[in-house]
Design a protein around this motif. Structure first.
Motif, short mmCIF file in Angstrom:
data_model
loop_
_atom_site.label_atom_id
_atom_site.label_comp_id
_atom_site.label_asym_id
_atom_site.label_seq_id
_atom_site.Cartn_x
_atom_site.Cartn_y
_atom_site.Cartn_z
N TYR A 1 0.85 -1.19 0.00
CA TYR A 1 0.00 0.00 0.00
C TYR A 1 0.89 1.24 0.00
O TYR A 1 1.94 1.26 0.65
CB TYR A 1 -0.88 0.05 1.25
N GLN B 1 -3.99 -11.64 6.61
CA GLN B 1 -3.81 -11.23 8.00
C GLN B 1 -4.22 -9.80 8.26
O GLN B 1 -4.25 -9.37 9.39
CB GLN B 1 -2.36 -11.45 8.42
N GLU B 2 -4.50 -9.05 7.23
CA GLU B 2 -5.10 -7.72 7.33
C GLU B 2 -4.27 -6.64 8.01
O GLU B 2 -4.56 -5.47 7.86
CB GLU B 2 -6.47 -7.78 8.05
N THR B 3 -3.28 -6.97 8.79
CA THR B 3 -2.51 -5.95 9.51
C THR B 3 -1.41 -5.41 8.61
O THR B 3 -0.62 -6.16 8.06
CB THR B 3 -1.89 -6.53 10.78
N GLN B 4 -1.36 -4.08 8.49
CA GLN B 4 -0.36 -3.43 7.66
C GLN B 4 0.78 -2.91 8.52
O GLN B 4 0.57 -2.29 9.56
CB GLN B 4 -1.00 -2.27 6.89
N TYR B 5 1.99 -3.17 8.03
CA TYR B 5 3.20 -2.70 8.70
C TYR B 5 3.84 -1.64 7.81
O TYR B 5 4.03 -1.87 6.62
CB TYR B 5 4.15 -3.86 8.97
N PHE B 6 4.16 -0.51 8.43
CA PHE B 6 4.62 0.64 7.67
C PHE B 6 6.14 0.73 7.63
O PHE B 6 6.83 0.38 8.59
CB PHE B 6 4.08 1.93 8.30
N GLY B 7 6.63 1.24 6.50
CA GLY B 7 8.03 1.60 6.40
C GLY B 7 8.27 2.94 7.06
O GLY B 7 7.33 3.59 7.53
N PHE C 1 -7.74 -0.41 14.21
CA PHE C 1 -6.35 -0.35 14.63
C PHE C 1 -6.08 0.99 15.34
O PHE C 1 -6.72 2.00 15.07
CB PHE C 1 -5.41 -0.43 13.42
N TYR D 1 -2.57 3.23 15.62
CA TYR D 1 -1.18 3.40 15.24
C TYR D 1 -0.62 4.60 16.01
O TYR D 1 -1.31 5.58 16.26
CB TYR D 1 -1.03 3.67 13.74
N GLN E 1 7.63 7.71 12.24
CA GLN E 1 7.40 6.30 11.90
C GLN E 1 5.99 5.93 12.35
O GLN E 1 5.53 6.36 13.39
CB GLN E 1 8.41 5.42 12.64
N MET E 2 5.27 5.14 11.56
CA MET E 2 3.94 4.66 11.93
C MET E 2 4.08 3.29 12.57
O MET E 2 4.50 2.33 11.91
CB MET E 2 3.03 4.56 10.70
N ARG F 1 -4.70 -4.02 17.58
CA ARG F 1 -5.69 -4.29 16.53
C ARG F 1 -6.87 -5.02 17.15
O ARG F 1 -6.71 -5.79 18.11
CB ARG F 1 -5.03 -5.11 15.43
N MET G 1 -10.56 -0.62 8.74
CA MET G 1 -10.31 -1.35 7.49
C MET G 1 -11.40 -2.40 7.28
O MET G 1 -11.71 -3.17 8.21
CB MET G 1 -8.94 -2.03 7.52
#
Lengths: 112, 116
Positions: free
Chosen positions: A33, A98-104, B35, B37, B44-45, B50, B95
């Motif tokens: 994303y 798994q639906e969970t997004q991890y951000f850079g 979620f 965050y 940083q995010m 969750r 989401m």
């Protein structure tokens, strides 16, 4: 654990120039994303890819394009840059199941 | 269209105390994910916690817990024993895999300051 990698971390461009942002997702993640976060704003969704195919599109200008490659890394290409494109651009990855997004860490783009 | 609202632009709390951040959302869907965050000054995010809408039990991660009220469409974050490192912008996000294609819809954020 490996995280999402974005490059470059900082980018300064002139108006009307072109920029390319790169994203390397967490290994084995199949979905990428892109989000844009303007100053003092919440992140806004731009575009996403699942298994190298575009899966959804948000408020992405026509001047922007993106793709996901065979190794799952993704690139966001931005042309005819405008002052208003100055923002923090995040890439996030996930496993679709798994639906969970991890951000850079994001790429900070400044357009002068 | 789904929307997420965080009505507290700024909050502050004394170190070691408890604080609750509010979030409400609007959807007609039954299955979705919520979620929190955290975005510290580094920007940083970082995923905090969750919650799956089909689970009645509230999610907990160490000092962070949520109060999920599905009927009221409310999803608040409680931070216990606040630490200086908790100082950050906190975003609530929604989401729905079916209707939003997996993209996150964020609230406006709440800036939390933890004071010594």
């Amino acid at each position: 654990a490996a995280g999402v990698i974005q490059s470059p971390r900082h980018l300064i461009k002139e108006k009307r120039e072109t920029a390319t942002l790169k994203c390397y997702p967490i290994p084995r993640h199949d979905t990428v994303y892109w989000y844009q976060q303007g100053p003092g704003q919440d992140p806004q969704f731009l575009i996403s890819f699942y298994e190298k195919m575009q899966s959804d599109k948000g408020s992405i200008p026509d001047r922007f394009s993106a793709q996901q490659f065979s190794d799952y890394h993704s690139e966001l290409n931005m042309s005819s840059l405008e002052l208003g494109d100055s923002a923090l651009y995040f890439c996030a990855s996930s496993l679709v199941s798994q639906e969970t997004q991890y951000f850079g860490p994001g790429t900070r783009l400044l357009v002068l | 269209a789904q929307t997420v609202t965080q009505s507290q632009p700024e909050m502050s709390v004394q170190e070691a105390e408890t604080v609750t951040l509010s979030c409400t959302y609007d959807t007609s869907e039954n299955n979705y994910y919520l979620f929190w965050y955290k975005q510290p000054p580094s920007r940083q995010m970082i995923l905090v916690i969750r919650q799956e809408a089909y689970k009645q039990q509230n999610a907990t991660e160490n000092r962070f817990s949520v109060n999920f009220q599905k009927a009221a469409k409310s999803f608040s974050l409680k931070i216990s024993d606040s630490q200086l490192g908790d100082t950050a912008m906190y975003f609530c996000a929604f989401m729905n895999p079916r209707t939003s294609g997996g993209k996150l819809i964020f609230g406006q954020g709440t800036e939390l300051s933890v004071k010594p």
